[in-house]
Motif scaffolding. Structure first.
Motif, PDB file in Angstrom:
ATOM      1  N   ALA A 175       0.836  -1.200   0.000  1.00 21.36           N
ATOM      2  CA  ALA A 175       0.000   0.000   0.000  1.00 21.36           C
ATOM      3  C   ALA A 175       0.871   1.251   0.000  1.00 21.36           C
ATOM      4  CB  ALA A 175      -0.930  -0.017   1.208  1.00 21.36           C
ATOM      5  N   GLY A 176       1.720   1.358  -1.009  1.00 20.48           N
ATOM      6  CA  GLY A 176       2.624   2.497  -1.103  1.00 20.48           C
ATOM      7  C   GLY A 176       1.910   3.820  -1.331  1.00 20.48           C
ATOM      8  N   ASN A 177       0.659   3.757  -1.786  1.00 16.08           N
ATOM      9  CA  ASN A 177      -0.117   4.983  -1.954  1.00 16.08           C
ATOM     10  C   ASN A 177      -0.383   5.665  -0.621  1.00 16.08           C
ATOM     11  OD1 ASN A 177      -1.556   2.478  -1.777  1.00 16.08           O
ATOM     12  ND2 ASN A 177      -3.486   3.571  -2.067  1.00 16.08           N
ATOM     13  N   ALA A 178      -0.177   4.968   0.491  1.00 17.73           N
ATOM     14  CA  ALA A 178      -0.392   5.567   1.810  1.00 17.73           C
ATOM     15  C   ALA A 178       0.617   6.666   2.114  1.00 17.73           C
ATOM     16  CB  ALA A 178      -0.324   4.484   2.891  1.00 17.73           C
ATOM     17  N   TYR A 179       1.781   6.636   1.464  1.00 13.82           N
ATOM     18  CA  TYR A 179       2.789   7.665   1.721  1.00 13.82           C
ATOM     19  C   TYR A 179       2.297   9.048   1.320  1.00 13.82           C
ATOM     20  CZ  TYR A 179       6.220   3.988   2.579  1.00 13.82           C
ATOM     21  OH  TYR A 179       6.891   2.909   3.101  1.00 13.82           O
ATOM     22  N   ALA A 180       1.425   9.105   0.334  1.00 12.04           N
ATOM     23  CA  ALA A 180       0.915  10.392  -0.137  1.00 12.04           C
ATOM     24  C   ALA A 180      -0.438  10.738   0.469  1.00 12.04           C
ATOM     25  CB  ALA A 180       0.805  10.376  -1.661  1.00 12.04           C
ATOM     26  N   ALA A 181      -0.898   9.961   1.434  1.00  9.94           N
ATOM     27  CA  ALA A 181      -2.216  10.182   2.026  1.00  9.94           C
ATOM     28  C   ALA A 181      -2.253  11.488   2.812  1.00  9.94           C
ATOM     29  CB  ALA A 181      -2.581   9.020   2.937  1.00  9.94           C
ATOM     30  N   ASP A 182      -3.404  12.109   2.819  1.00 11.72           N
ATOM     31  CA  ASP A 182      -3.580  13.404   3.481  1.00 11.72           C
ATOM     32  C   ASP A 182      -4.117  13.206   4.893  1.00 11.72           C
ATOM     33  OD1 ASP A 182      -3.767  16.090   4.017  1.00 11.72           O
ATOM     34  OD2 ASP A 182      -5.623  16.393   2.889  1.00 11.72           O
ATOM     35  N   GLY A 183      -3.249  12.789   5.796  1.00 12.05           N
ATOM     36  CA  GLY A 183      -3.631  12.671   7.190  1.00 12.05           C
ATOM     37  C   GLY A 183      -3.917  11.255   7.648  1.00 12.05           C
ATOM     38  N   PRO A 184      -4.027  11.080   8.974  1.00 15.37           N
ATOM     39  CA  PRO A 184      -4.190   9.745   9.564  1.00 15.37           C
ATOM     40  C   PRO A 184      -5.451   9.016   9.107  1.00 15.37           C
ATOM     41  CG  PRO A 184      -3.546  11.335  11.239  1.00 15.37           C
ATOM     42  CD  PRO A 184      -3.854  12.121  10.003  1.00 15.37           C
ATOM     43  N   GLU A 185      -6.558   9.728   8.934  1.00 17.18           N
ATOM     44  CA  GLU A 185      -7.786   9.047   8.535  1.00 17.18           C
ATOM     45  C   GLU A 185      -7.690   8.504   7.114  1.00 17.18           C
ATOM     46  OE1 GLU A 185     -10.240   8.079  10.481  1.00 17.18           O
ATOM     47  OE2 GLU A 185      -8.919   8.908  12.026  1.00 17.18           O
ATOM     48  N   ALA A 186      -6.983   9.236   6.254  1.00 15.73           N
ATOM     49  CA  ALA A 186      -6.778   8.748   4.885  1.00 15.73           C
ATOM     50  C   ALA A 186      -5.906   7.498   4.895  1.00 15.73           C
ATOM     51  CB  ALA A 186      -6.149   9.840   4.032  1.00 15.73           C
ATOM     52  N   ARG A 188      -5.736   5.381   7.380  1.00 14.38           N
ATOM     53  CA  ARG A 188      -6.592   4.327   7.923  1.00 14.38           C
ATOM     54  C   ARG A 188      -7.506   3.747   6.842  1.00 14.38           C
ATOM     55  NH1 ARG A 188      -7.720   2.910  12.970  1.00 14.38           N
ATOM     56  NH2 ARG A 188      -6.604   4.734  13.771  1.00 14.38           N
ATOM     57  N   ALA A 189      -8.035   4.622   5.992  1.00 14.61           N
ATOM     58  CA  ALA A 189      -8.923   4.159   4.913  1.00 14.61           C
ATOM     59  C   ALA A 189      -8.171   3.294   3.913  1.00 14.61           C
ATOM     60  CB  ALA A 189      -9.551   5.363   4.217  1.00 14.61           C
ATOM     61  N   ILE A 190      -6.923   3.670   3.600  1.00 12.56           N
ATOM     62  CA  ILE A 190      -6.107   2.876   2.672  1.00 12.56           C
ATOM     63  C   ILE A 190      -5.795   1.512   3.280  1.00 12.56           C
ATOM     64  CG2 ILE A 190      -3.811   2.714   1.615  1.00 12.56           C
ATOM     65  CD1 ILE A 190      -3.989   5.791   1.199  1.00 12.56           C
ATOM     66  N   VAL A 215      -1.020 -14.185   3.057  1.00 18.46           N
ATOM     67  CA  VAL A 215      -1.559 -12.954   2.481  1.00 18.46           C
ATOM     68  C   VAL A 215      -0.739 -11.821   3.097  1.00 18.46           C
ATOM     69  CG1 VAL A 215      -3.571 -11.470   2.188  1.00 18.46           C
ATOM     70  CG2 VAL A 215      -3.860 -13.954   2.273  1.00 18.46           C
ATOM     71  N   SER A 216       0.133 -11.223   2.298  1.00 16.96           N
ATOM     72  CA  SER A 216       1.084 -10.237   2.797  1.00 16.96           C
ATOM     73  C   SER A 216       0.641  -8.838   2.394  1.00 16.96           C
ATOM     74  CB  SER A 216       2.476 -10.532   2.221  1.00 16.96           C
ATOM     75  OG  SER A 216       3.412  -9.581   2.669  1.00 16.96           O
ATOM     76  N   VAL A 217       0.532  -7.944   3.384  1.00 15.77           N
ATOM     77  CA  VAL A 217       0.073  -6.573   3.131  1.00 15.77           C
ATOM     78  C   VAL A 217       0.968  -5.590   3.876  1.00 15.77           C
ATOM     79  CG1 VAL A 217      -2.329  -7.341   2.893  1.00 15.77           C
ATOM     80  CG2 VAL A 217      -1.516  -6.528   5.110  1.00 15.77           C
ATOM     81  N   GLY A 218       0.805  -4.313   3.541  1.00 19.10           N
ATOM     82  CA  GLY A 218       1.402  -3.288   4.385  1.00 19.10           C
ATOM     83  C   GLY A 218       2.361  -2.323   3.734  1.00 19.10           C
ATOM     84  N   SER A 219       2.652  -1.287   4.482  1.00 20.35           N
ATOM     85  CA  SER A 219       3.659  -0.274   4.166  1.00 20.35           C
ATOM     86  C   SER A 219       4.001   0.400   5.486  1.00 20.35           C
ATOM     87  CB  SER A 219       3.109   0.751   3.160  1.00 20.35           C
ATOM     88  OG  SER A 219       2.048   1.486   3.749  1.00 20.35           O
ATOM     89  N   THR A 220       4.988   1.245   5.506  1.00 24.65           N
ATOM     90  CA  THR A 220       5.355   1.883   6.781  1.00 24.65           C
ATOM     91  C   THR A 220       4.194   2.665   7.405  1.00 24.65           C
ATOM     92  OG1 THR A 220       7.682   1.976   6.160  1.00 24.65           O
ATOM     93  CG2 THR A 220       6.983   3.460   7.902  1.00 24.65           C
ATOM     94  N   PRO A 221       3.451   3.483   6.624  1.00 22.81           N
ATOM     95  CA  PRO A 221       2.350   4.213   7.266  1.00 22.81           C
ATOM     96  C   PRO A 221       1.227   3.316   7.774  1.00 22.81           C
ATOM     97  CG  PRO A 221       2.970   5.243   5.181  1.00 22.81           C
ATOM     98  CD  PRO A 221       3.652   3.919   5.236  1.00 22.81           C
ATOM     99  N   THR A 222       1.002   2.171   7.135  1.00 25.16           N
ATOM    100  CA  THR A 222      -0.142   1.328   7.507  1.00 25.16           C
ATOM    101  C   THR A 222       0.206   0.199   8.459  1.00 25.16           C
ATOM    102  OG1 THR A 222       0.137  -0.155   5.600  1.00 25.16           O
ATOM    103  CG2 THR A 222      -1.267   1.785   5.278  1.00 25.16           C
ATOM    104  N   VAL A 223       1.474  -0.029   8.753  1.00 27.08           N
ATOM    105  CA  VAL A 223       1.848  -1.196   9.563  1.00 27.08           C
ATOM    106  C   VAL A 223       1.211  -1.127  10.950  1.00 27.08           C
ATOM    107  CG1 VAL A 223       3.992  -0.207  10.504  1.00 27.08           C
ATOM    108  CG2 VAL A 223       3.760  -2.685  10.271  1.00 27.08           C
ATOM    109  N   TRP A 224       1.012   0.089  11.473  1.00 28.14           N
ATOM    110  CA  TRP A 224       0.425   0.230  12.816  1.00 28.14           C
ATOM    111  C   TRP A 224      -1.047  -0.142  12.822  1.00 28.14           C
ATOM    112  CZ3 TRP A 224       4.869   0.466  14.796  1.00 28.14           C
ATOM    113  CH2 TRP A 224       5.876   1.227  14.206  1.00 28.14           C
ATOM    114  N   LEU A 225      -1.656  -0.244  11.631  1.00 29.69           N
ATOM    115  CA  LEU A 225      -3.084  -0.557  11.533  1.00 29.69           C
ATOM    116  C   LEU A 225      -3.327  -2.013  11.170  1.00 29.69           C
ATOM    117  CD1 LEU A 225      -3.978   2.710   9.584  1.00 29.69           C
ATOM    118  CD2 LEU A 225      -4.435   2.241  11.994  1.00 29.69           C
TER     119      LEU A 225
END
Length: 225
Positions: A175-186, A188-190, A215-225
């Motif tokens: 989910a590399g698109n999370a790096y460009a997300a506009d804030g924590p809620e975005a 979380r949605a990704i 099933v492998s998922v994740g990126s640095t911004p989303t790993v906490w979720l």
């Protein structure tokens, strides 16, 4: 401390070990609490010492971006390495296959096309090894990976299963698109979208008769979720 830092020739990277160890422990605890394996990406630190710290802290293995990176960590004793980018060079694939076999390490590779699967199969045959292959899925980054909405993942899994030198090892996304997300809620949605897409796709494959070992998922911004 200040005097020692002043003596360091720049440019240099200086890491506060307490913060590093806290982050390593936190990521491992999140994975344990969720009942999932943690396989951190080493493309940023490129450090065998830090990878050993992560594995010692609870990571089940490491993920690399390129074959030379993967080779360094295999040579350094990492027993579980995933290369999370489709390799199309047979020579590079064979080098990793031979190296992982010599080290007794587990190696996972990914594919997102039939052409890529064909190269992996040829390399596995020539190396005399059965290679573990995951299907890479595009969950929004639009860089590589199959479209999860269609039947591409199912077709590719069938192609992988049809080669004696390959075994279907599951699904992988980034989910590399999370790096460009506009804030924590975005972010979380990704993360939720990736989870939903990948578990849904895994369910479709299982209903079609496939075992989906991982099933492998994740990126640095989303790993906490």
């Amino acid at each position: 401390m200040t005097a020692a830092l002043r003596d360091i020739e720049t440019p240099a990277v200086v890491i506060e070990r307490r913060v590093l160890e806290r982050n390593v422990a936190r990521a491992a605890e999140i994975a344990r609490a969720a009942g999932v394996a943690l396989r951190p990406h080493v493309k940023t630190h490129k450090s065998l010492r830090l990878a050993q710290l992560q594995i010692g802290g609870g990571a089940s293995g490491i993920t690399a971006a390129k074959s030379p990176e993967a080779a360094v960590f295999l040579e350094g004793g990492c027993a579980d390495v995933t290369v999370a980018y489709p390799l199309l060079d047979r020579r590079k694939i064979m080098r990793l296959a031979h190296l992982s076999a010599a080290r007794g390490a587990r190696l996972r590779l990914v594919a997102d096309s039939e052409a890529g699967v064909a190269v992996l199969a040829a390399a596995g045959t020539e190396a005399g090894r059965t290679l573990e292959v995951m299907v890479e899925v595009d969950v929004g980054l639009k860089r590589c990976g199959v479209d999860p909405a269609g039947d591409a993942a199912l077709r590719l899994a069938q192609v992988i299963r049809g080669h004696a030198s390959l075994s279907f090892s599951g699904l992988l996304s980034h989910a590399g698109n999370a790096y460009a997300a506009d804030g924590p809620e975005a972010v979380r949605a990704i993360a939720e979208s990736e989870r939903s897409v990948m578990t849904g796709l895994a369910g479709r494959l299982r209903r079609s008769g496939f075992e989906v070992p991982a099933v492998s998922v994740g990126s640095t911004p989303t790993v906490w979720l």
